[in-house]
Design a protein around this motif. Structure first.
Motif, mmCIF file in Angstrom:
data_model
loop_
_atom_site.group_PDB
_atom_site.id
_atom_site.type_symbol
_atom_site.label_atom_id
_atom_site.label_comp_id
_atom_site.label_asym_id
_atom_site.label_seq_id
_atom_site.Cartn_x
_atom_site.Cartn_y
_atom_site.Cartn_z
ATOM 1 N N LEU A 16 0.961 3.629 3.184
ATOM 2 C CA LEU A 16 1.457 3.160 4.474
ATOM 3 C C LEU A 16 2.979 3.167 4.461
ATOM 4 O O LEU A 16 3.601 3.052 3.404
ATOM 5 N N GLU A 44 4.642 0.237 9.129
ATOM 6 C CA GLU A 44 3.219 -0.087 9.297
ATOM 7 C C GLU A 44 2.868 -1.394 8.595
ATOM 8 O O GLU A 44 2.042 -2.170 9.095
ATOM 9 N N HIS A 45 3.489 -1.644 7.442
ATOM 10 C CA HIS A 45 3.298 -2.942 6.777
ATOM 11 C C HIS A 45 3.793 -4.075 7.676
ATOM 12 O O HIS A 45 3.095 -5.085 7.857
ATOM 13 N N TYR A 73 1.491 -4.651 10.633
ATOM 14 C CA TYR A 73 0.250 -5.344 10.256
ATOM 15 C C TYR A 73 0.485 -6.848 10.105
ATOM 16 O O TYR A 73 -0.275 -7.663 10.639
ATOM 17 N N ASN A 86 0.850 -1.187 0.000
ATOM 18 C CA ASN A 86 0.000 0.000 0.000
ATOM 19 C C ASN A 86 0.886 1.238 0.000
ATOM 20 O O ASN A 86 1.670 1.447 0.922
#
Length: 497
Positions: free
Chosen positions: A253, A257-258, A261, A250
């Motif tokens: 992001l 943050e990847h 997640y 994404n």
């Protein structure tokens, strides 16, 4: 709408056409029938009633009209029923009554049956009963490929963690993957080579369960020694890391943050997530970019992030589809070290690549895939020994042109298959097609030349993996583009005769 999807090459154009067609057949037909009905209520002219009835019957051939008009009639009937019911008048009529929506339901049933039948006819394989298809035997298989097939099908795979049993995928009459049998041990790094269109990505998609094979199966051996399917791997606490060919990231992001997640998906505790993500970013050398938006990443940095995601959770199986594409040489070294460490820790690694250097650094075994099937399989040196076309000999001469001529003549006399590749100043490069048994004779000749002071030094190199790969690439039936075909043809011309 599905029936005409094959006429479009672009999904955007197809979507716009679907929307426009549905609006025209749905809204426009409803308005054309509603306006005469409204005018009839206002003017009491019977001709409007006739027009309304004719159009209503004519438009029953369109499913969009049947659905929209049916909902509108139900709404109007419900309003009328509620209004009259407040005065104690029962005006209820069943929706299935022939004077109400009975003919609309009949039209929709007929339309649905006809369109569904046409759908089955167009996609003939969709209504065929799915059955286990016996694999077609390919008599052109290499002997090493057949040995691997016998080993896997014979159950001689006690230490293999990933098993492929006669894996095949076909689309109508086009066979993309042909009866692949393969067993990969824990700690093994298996390389898969092939030109674009050879079937590598399709094979990978079957390994991760994205597409269903036409026949055959992919099995994983659990820690208890039981073979389980890909779908049951999670229940057996088997983690599979996957780095796709196209980065599934994404752009809005950050890299951290990847990683956060995916760490949550792998049920890593919240207090350890920052430590794990920072360690992965450091291992793959993108810790300076981990807090930046992915949309600002270069192609190589995106590949690093995809690789880091695949390494989360310490996977037992690592599937990497061209992981180093777009990376600079320095980043490739970090990637290779990460892959070798995972293999050393007992992870089974399967990767595709177009880099022969990457294969030589990482592979314990490799296979070359052509037209959907394996043409050779085994350790790198074994493949070079079997399919290599002799040796390249580089000589540093002591003399001038006459000396070079005498050296070439001597080579051709002793080795009739000798071929002059290059001659620049006092450096001479030849290609000699000989077997391993003649290697000592070659050393004897070179030592004799050096003793006679015809040459200063010499070097002997085996046929490279690039040359072996090009030999098999020439067998590929179809190329994805004329450019690929021209590239392979030009590389074939560079091979020694």
């Amino acid at each position: 709408m599905y029936l005409i999807s094959g006429f479009f090459s672009s999904s955007d154009v197809a979507f716009i056409f679907y929307i426009s067609t549905n609006c025209m057949l749905g809204l426009c037909t409803m308005l054309l029938t509603f306006l005469p009905r409204l005018l009839d209520e206002i003017s009491n002219i019977e001709s409007f009633t006739d027009i309304h009835n004719i159009l209503k019957w004519a438009f029953l051939v369109f499913p969009q009209f049947c659905l929209g008009n049916g909902l509108m009639e139900l709404t109007l009937r419900q309003v009328k029923f509620d209004l009259l019911n407040s005065f104690g008048i029962d005006s209820y009529i069943s929706p299935f009554h022939m004077d109400f929506l009975g003919w609309t339901f009949i039209a929709m049933v007929i339309q649905g049956s006809i369109l569904f039948f046409l759908r089955l006819v167009i996609n003939g394989q969709s209504f065929q009963i799915k059955r286990h298809e016996s694999p077609l035997y390919d008599s052109s298989n290499d002997e090493d490929v057949e040995i691997e097939r016998s080993r896997v099908l014979g159950g001689m795979t006690p230490n293999d963690i990933l098993l492929l049993y006669n894996l095949r995928k076909s689309y109508q009459n086009n066979i993309v993957v042909k009866n692949i049998c393969l067993g990969i041990k824990a700690g093994e790094c298996f390389g898969l080579l092939g030109v674009n269109g050879a079937g590598k990505s399709t094979l990978f998609k079957m390994l991760i369960g994205e597409i269903i094979p036409t026949c055959g199966k992919v099995m994983i051996r659990s820690s208890k020694g039981k073979e389980v399917s890909i779908k049951s791997a999670y229940n057996e606490d088997i983690i599979i890391g996957y780095c796709p060919q196209n980065d599934a990231l994404n752009n809005f992001l950050t890299g951290r943050e990847h990683l956060y997640y995916y760490c949550k998906l792998h049920e890593i505790s919240k207090r350890d997530i920052h430590k794990v993500s920072s360690a992965l970013a450091h291992r793959l050398d993108f810790d300076d970019h981990v807090d930046k938006l992915v949309g600002t990443y270069s192609r190589g940095t995106k590949r690093k992030l995809s690789m880091a995601i695949a390494l989360i959770g310490k996977p037992r199986i690592l599937l990497l589809d061209e992981p180093s594409s777009g990376m600079d040489p320095w980043s490739k070294r970090h990637l290779w070290e990460a892959i070798k460490k995972e293999a050393h820790d007992g992870c089974a690694v399967v990767f595709t690549t177009h880099s022969m250097e990457e294969c030589e650094v990482l592979c314990t075994r490799l296979a070359i895939m052509v037209n959907g099937g394996f043409k050779c399989i085994g350790p790198l040196q074994h493949i070079k020994n079997r399919f290599g076309q002799g040796y390249s000999v580089t000589l540093w001469l002591n003399g001038d042109y006459d000396c070079a001529h005498s050296v070439i003549t001597c080579f051709k006399r002793r080795f009739p298959g000798a071929h002059l590749k290059d001659h620049h100043l006092n450096i001479l490069e030849c290609h000699i097609s000989i077997g391993h048994g003649d290697l000592c004779e070659l050393f004897e000749l070179l030592t004799s030349m050096r003793t006679q002071q015809q040459i200063k030094n010499y070097s002997i190199t085996q046929t490279t993996l690039d040359q072996v790969f090009i030999q098999f690439a020439a067998q590929q039936e179809q190329y994805p583009s004329p450019m690929m075909k021209r590239t392979v043809d030009s590389l074939r011309q560079q091979l020694p005769a």
